[in-house]
Write a protein that holds these residues in place. Structure first.
Motif, PDB file in Angstrom:
ATOM      1  N   GLN A 136      19.555   5.928 -82.766  1.00  0.00           N
ATOM      2  CA  GLN A 136      20.348   6.615 -81.747  1.00  0.00           C
ATOM      3  C   GLN A 136      19.553   7.806 -81.224  1.00  0.00           C
ATOM      4  O   GLN A 136      18.786   8.434 -81.943  1.00  0.00           O
ATOM      5  N   VAL A 137      19.742   8.104 -79.964  1.00  0.00           N
ATOM      6  CA  VAL A 137      19.031   9.210 -79.308  1.00  0.00           C
ATOM      7  C   VAL A 137      20.043  10.257 -78.872  1.00  0.00           C
ATOM      8  O   VAL A 137      21.076   9.924 -78.291  1.00  0.00           O
ATOM      9  N   GLN A 138      19.742  11.496 -79.171  1.00  0.00           N
ATOM     10  CA  GLN A 138      20.571  12.610 -78.715  1.00  0.00           C
ATOM     11  C   GLN A 138      19.803  13.367 -77.631  1.00  0.00           C
ATOM     12  O   GLN A 138      18.623  13.670 -77.801  1.00  0.00           O
ATOM     13  N   VAL A 139      20.504  13.678 -76.554  1.00  0.00           N
ATOM     14  CA  VAL A 139      19.885  14.382 -75.426  1.00  0.00           C
ATOM     15  C   VAL A 139      20.581  15.728 -75.266  1.00  0.00           C
ATOM     16  O   VAL A 139      21.811  15.789 -75.168  1.00  0.00           O
ATOM     17  N   VAL A 140      19.788  16.797 -75.238  1.00  0.00           N
ATOM     18  CA  VAL A 140      20.344  18.138 -75.145  1.00  0.00           C
ATOM     19  C   VAL A 140      19.631  18.910 -74.045  1.00  0.00           C
ATOM     20  O   VAL A 140      18.397  18.995 -74.031  1.00  0.00           O
ATOM     21  N   GLU A 141      20.440  19.466 -73.134  1.00  0.00           N
ATOM     22  CA  GLU A 141      19.885  20.281 -72.049  1.00  0.00           C
ATOM     23  C   GLU A 141      20.082  21.761 -72.354  1.00  0.00           C
ATOM     24  O   GLU A 141      20.989  22.138 -73.094  1.00  0.00           O
ATOM     25  N   SER A 142      19.252  22.581 -71.727  1.00  0.00           N
ATOM     26  CA  SER A 142      19.415  24.030 -71.818  1.00  0.00           C
ATOM     27  C   SER A 142      18.792  24.672 -70.576  1.00  0.00           C
ATOM     28  O   SER A 142      18.020  24.019 -69.857  1.00  0.00           O
ATOM     29  N   GLY A 143      19.172  25.923 -70.333  1.00  0.00           N
ATOM     30  CA  GLY A 143      18.522  26.679 -69.270  1.00  0.00           C
ATOM     31  C   GLY A 143      19.357  26.934 -68.040  1.00  0.00           C
ATOM     32  O   GLY A 143      18.891  27.587 -67.103  1.00  0.00           O
ATOM     33  N   GLY A 144      20.575  26.427 -67.998  1.00  0.00           N
ATOM     34  CA  GLY A 144      21.410  26.692 -66.828  1.00  0.00           C
ATOM     35  C   GLY A 144      21.860  28.137 -66.782  1.00  0.00           C
ATOM     36  O   GLY A 144      21.594  28.930 -67.686  1.00  0.00           O
ATOM     37  N   GLY A 145      22.537  28.482 -65.703  1.00  0.00           N
ATOM     38  CA  GLY A 145      23.043  29.843 -65.574  1.00  0.00           C
ATOM     39  C   GLY A 145      23.402  30.179 -64.150  1.00  0.00           C
ATOM     40  O   GLY A 145      23.517  29.295 -63.295  1.00  0.00           O
ATOM     41  N   LEU A 146      23.590  31.477 -63.917  1.00  0.00           N
ATOM     42  CA  LEU A 146      23.973  31.991 -62.606  1.00  0.00           C
ATOM     43  C   LEU A 146      22.761  32.685 -61.987  1.00  0.00           C
ATOM     44  O   LEU A 146      22.109  33.507 -62.642  1.00  0.00           O
ATOM     45  N   VAL A 147      22.479  32.362 -60.736  1.00  0.00           N
ATOM     46  CA  VAL A 147      21.338  32.953 -60.054  1.00  0.00           C
ATOM     47  C   VAL A 147      21.689  33.157 -58.588  1.00  0.00           C
ATOM     48  O   VAL A 147      22.519  32.413 -58.044  1.00  0.00           O
ATOM     49  N   GLN A 148      21.071  34.134 -57.965  1.00  0.00           N
ATOM     50  CA  GLN A 148      21.304  34.348 -56.540  1.00  0.00           C
ATOM     51  C   GLN A 148      20.478  33.372 -55.709  1.00  0.00           C
ATOM     52  O   GLN A 148      19.436  32.871 -56.164  1.00  0.00           O
ATOM     53  N   ALA A 149      20.945  33.115 -54.514  1.00  0.00           N
ATOM     54  CA  ALA A 149      20.211  32.248 -53.601  1.00  0.00           C
ATOM     55  C   ALA A 149      18.787  32.768 -53.430  1.00  0.00           C
ATOM     56  O   ALA A 149      18.566  33.973 -53.302  1.00  0.00           O
ATOM     57  N   GLY A 150      17.836  31.822 -53.446  1.00  0.00           N
ATOM     58  CA  GLY A 150      16.432  32.183 -53.357  1.00  0.00           C
ATOM     59  C   GLY A 150      15.766  32.364 -54.706  1.00  0.00           C
ATOM     60  O   GLY A 150      14.533  32.461 -54.787  1.00  0.00           O
ATOM     61  N   GLY A 151      16.566  32.403 -55.760  1.00  0.00           N
ATOM     62  CA  GLY A 151      16.040  32.608 -57.096  1.00  0.00           C
ATOM     63  C   GLY A 151      15.553  31.315 -57.733  1.00  0.00           C
ATOM     64  O   GLY A 151      15.518  30.256 -57.098  1.00  0.00           O
TER      65      GLY A 151
END
Length: 118
Positions: free
Chosen positions: A1-16
């Protein structure tokens, strides 16, 4: 079985910028394609970018020139999505996907929220 984990999202201003990371762990993937999809409220999930084991990349027209998908050179099971010049319309939950080419078995992460404010 394979587990997939994401990270790094968040809130940013336009252009960032933001950088998303994805790790697929567990059993070996072998030859595979890993990709990033996104789903905004009320919309269907769509492909953002994908990359094969051999390094071939594919991008949605809406992100070409702004987003870059890459793989970890040492490990076949890690991919990144560098997102520059972000726009409010990039706001969505971003999902990492890993697909074994031998069996076409597909694995999904739980998603990470990206919010771009205007």
């Amino acid at each position: 079985q394979v587990q997939v984990v994401e990270s790094g999202g968040g809130l940013v201003q336009a252009g960032g910028s933001l950088r998303l990371s994805c790790v697929a762990s567990g059993s070996t993937l072998g030859n595979n394609v890993m990709g990033w999809y996104r789903q905004a409220p009320g919309k269907q999930r769509e492909l953002v970018a994908s990359i094969s084991s051999g390094g071939y990349t594919n991008y949605a027209d809406s992100v070409k020139g702004r987003f870059t998908i890459s793989r970890d050179i040492a490990e076949n099971n890690k991919v990144y999505l560098q997102m520059n010049s972000l726009k409010p319309e990039d706001t969505a939950v971003y999902y990492c996907n890993a697909r074994k080419l031998m069996t076409s078995t597909t694995y999904w992460g739980q998603g990470t929220q990206v919010t771009v404010s205007s």
